[in-house]
Structure formats: C-alpha cells, structure tokens
Design an enzyme around this catalytic site. Sequence first.
Site, PDB file in Angstrom:
ATOM      1  N   ASP A 127       0.853  -1.193   0.000  1.00  0.00           N
ATOM      2  CA  ASP A 127       0.000   0.000   0.000  1.00  0.00           C
ATOM      3  C   ASP A 127       0.886   1.240   0.000  1.00  0.00           C
ATOM      4  O   ASP A 127       1.914   1.277   0.680  1.00  0.00           O
ATOM      5  CB  ASP A 127      -0.907   0.017   1.232  1.00  0.00           C
ATOM      6  N   ASP A 143      -7.078  -1.471  -4.695  1.00  0.00           N
ATOM      7  CA  ASP A 143      -8.138  -1.026  -3.782  1.00  0.00           C
ATOM      8  C   ASP A 143      -9.015   0.026  -4.451  1.00  0.00           C
ATOM      9  O   ASP A 143     -10.231   0.061  -4.247  1.00  0.00           O
ATOM     10  CB  ASP A 143      -7.536  -0.451  -2.495  1.00  0.00           C
TER      11      ASP A 143
END
Length: 178
Positions: A127, A143
Amino acid sequence: MNRNRFFVIELLTVVALVVLDLLTKQLAVKYLSDGKLTVINGVFSFTLLEGGNSGAAFGLFQGGFWIFTVITVVVIALVIFGLKKIIAEKRYFPMHFALVLLLAGALGNFADRVLTMIKYGHSYVIDFLYFELINFPIFNVADCYVTIAAFTMLIFGIFYYKDEDFDKMLGRVKNEVK
C-alpha cells in the site's frame, strides 16, 4: 458485438489493469523505501506502508492468507460468471465495467499476496497511496478498482437499473400469469 469477443476484451482489460496495479506497487517499493513523496502538502502523498498490509480493508483479518485465498477464488468465480451471464448491451456496460474493475482489484491484491509470500515468506499487499488530510488508511491501485466497482454497482443498482433490467441483465425471463 459478439459475446465471446466482448468477454475476451474484458479479460484483456483485467490483465492490463492487474499489470498496472502490480507495476505501481513495484515502483512504490523501489522509490519510496526511504520515505514518502509529498504530492500536495498535508493532503496527499505516496507513502509506502512499512511491512505491507497483511490484512484486508482497514487492517481486518491480519495474516489471513488462506481466508483471502478462499474469498478471492469465490469472488473471481462469481465475477466471471457475471461477466459471461450479463448481456452485452450498451445499457449494461456500467455493470460490465464494474465487474472488470472488481476482478482486476481482486486479482491484483491476490497476486501481490502470493508474490510477497514467495519472496518474503509472509503474505501482504503493498500500500502506498495516502490521503493525509483525512488520515485515511494507506491503500493501493487495486483497492481503487474495488472501490470504484462497488460505488458503480451501488449507484447504478439504486438509481439506474430497474427490476426488469436485472432480470434481462441476467437473462431471466419472467413468467407472466394469465
């Protein structure tokens, strides 16, 4: 357009989106390992989540590789079924679009979990997108795909499609009682 040709185009789009997701994650690891890159001070930055995210959204189910594997396989099967089942008419393109994004997001994060498991011995996703202004949890491109897909399905499902659209979309014919 021929249904099979349309399905192949959807799958090629999924592959391209997964490649884009994995590429951005690798670029984040390469260029953000020393810190972050501020895009808009106090608002948005590229910030590598140290150690990755071994959970789901908001850190749920930390370390749940097998849970994610089962969920991903089920989601992939359902999405492919949906892509094959939903008719290829202009009116239903938003649903096709959403399913393509959902599949790409699921596959992108799953591929990342598998690759990190192979490379580092534990599974996680990389991330690196961070909205500092609202202190939103750090996330990645896959995402974004899943979020856009869910939003699209929700908005079109509530405000655009009617009951008869869902029946037609899935190829169901209502039996009329006379």
